[in-house]
Design a protein around this motif. Sequence first.
Motif, short mmCIF file in Angstrom:
data_model
loop_
_atom_site.label_atom_id
_atom_site.label_comp_id
_atom_site.label_asym_id
_atom_site.label_seq_id
_atom_site.Cartn_x
_atom_site.Cartn_y
_atom_site.Cartn_z
N ARG A 55 80.28 47.90 61.73
CA ARG A 55 79.58 47.89 60.44
C ARG A 55 78.66 46.69 60.34
O ARG A 55 78.65 45.83 61.22
N ILE A 56 77.88 46.68 59.28
CA ILE A 56 77.02 45.54 58.99
C ILE A 56 77.39 44.99 57.62
O ILE A 56 77.85 45.71 56.73
N GLU A 57 77.25 43.69 57.49
CA GLU A 57 77.55 43.02 56.23
C GLU A 57 76.35 42.15 55.84
O GLU A 57 75.69 41.57 56.71
N LEU A 58 76.11 42.07 54.55
CA LEU A 58 75.04 41.21 54.04
C LEU A 58 75.48 39.76 54.05
O LEU A 58 76.61 39.43 53.66
N THR A 59 74.60 38.89 54.47
CA THR A 59 74.81 37.46 54.30
C THR A 59 74.47 37.11 52.84
O THR A 59 73.97 37.96 52.08
N GLU A 60 74.74 35.88 52.45
CA GLU A 60 74.38 35.47 51.09
C GLU A 60 72.88 35.60 50.85
O GLU A 60 72.44 36.09 49.80
#
Length: 293
Positions: A55-60
């Motif tokens: 999966r991919i996750e958003l950084t801040e």
Amino acid sequence: MKLLNDMALFVEVVKVRSFRRAAESLGMPNSTLSRRISGLEKAIGLRLLNRTTRRIELTEAGMLYFERCKRIVDEARLAHEQLGEMLASPSGLLRASLSVDFAIVYIAPLMAEFSTLYPGISFEFDLTPRQVDLVSEPFDVAIRMGEPRSSNLIARKLASLPRYLYASPRYLERWGEPEHPAQLPQHECLRLRGPEVELLTLRRGDERQQVRLGGRFEVNSIGMIKRLASLDLGIALLSEGVAADEVSHDRLRKVLPQWQAEPISVYALTETRLLPAKTQRFIEFLRDRLERG
């Protein structure tokens, strides 16, 4: 523009949380999409996404960027959809400059159909022979006969109108009917002010004949020339549409019917190529109807 396109790609990736699904939705290779997002991150100087095998996750920074970009992309999509609606149903005031005779003979009979097709458009027509300034004056389009004089304007050709010689039956009874273009200098010729005032080229098939015209009348109105011809005052060069009503009432008839002058071109002139929908539809409509004859 590339930055804006890459922003839209980034938004699509985040919405589905998958490069593969986003690439399928966008119709582009997964590798290309990944490369474009990496290029976007390099251009910004911050990592936007944390990628894992699953999966991919958003950084801040990515979360903040997504919130801003999503609004921009949504606004752009809405604007695009609204413009599409305008193209389908254009509206607004259409300001057009038209030569008097052309407007009365060719434009007026078409306006019932056009105004019914596009009820949202209202019209302001200025009938004048002068060359209006499309930059400083509030016109959307000018419709003119003959080759454009200014290269600074965008010219769209609408039609080429055949032209023939006409005279009244009484004139021909009184002065005789010419049997060849070479006899025209012996006749009273009603001349439109312009390059053909004295020298006219007529053609019959592959044959060409240049004729030097003479006559006492030189005017700048086709309507006036037609009227003078119908009053037995000479031979006139007219387009078939302009002469049609007089011919149907036997006030004019063709002279040297096998010969015709070079067709006269009709152009729509605008100041720019980027036209509102109302102007685009008007030009397209005129081209289609005038080409039909």
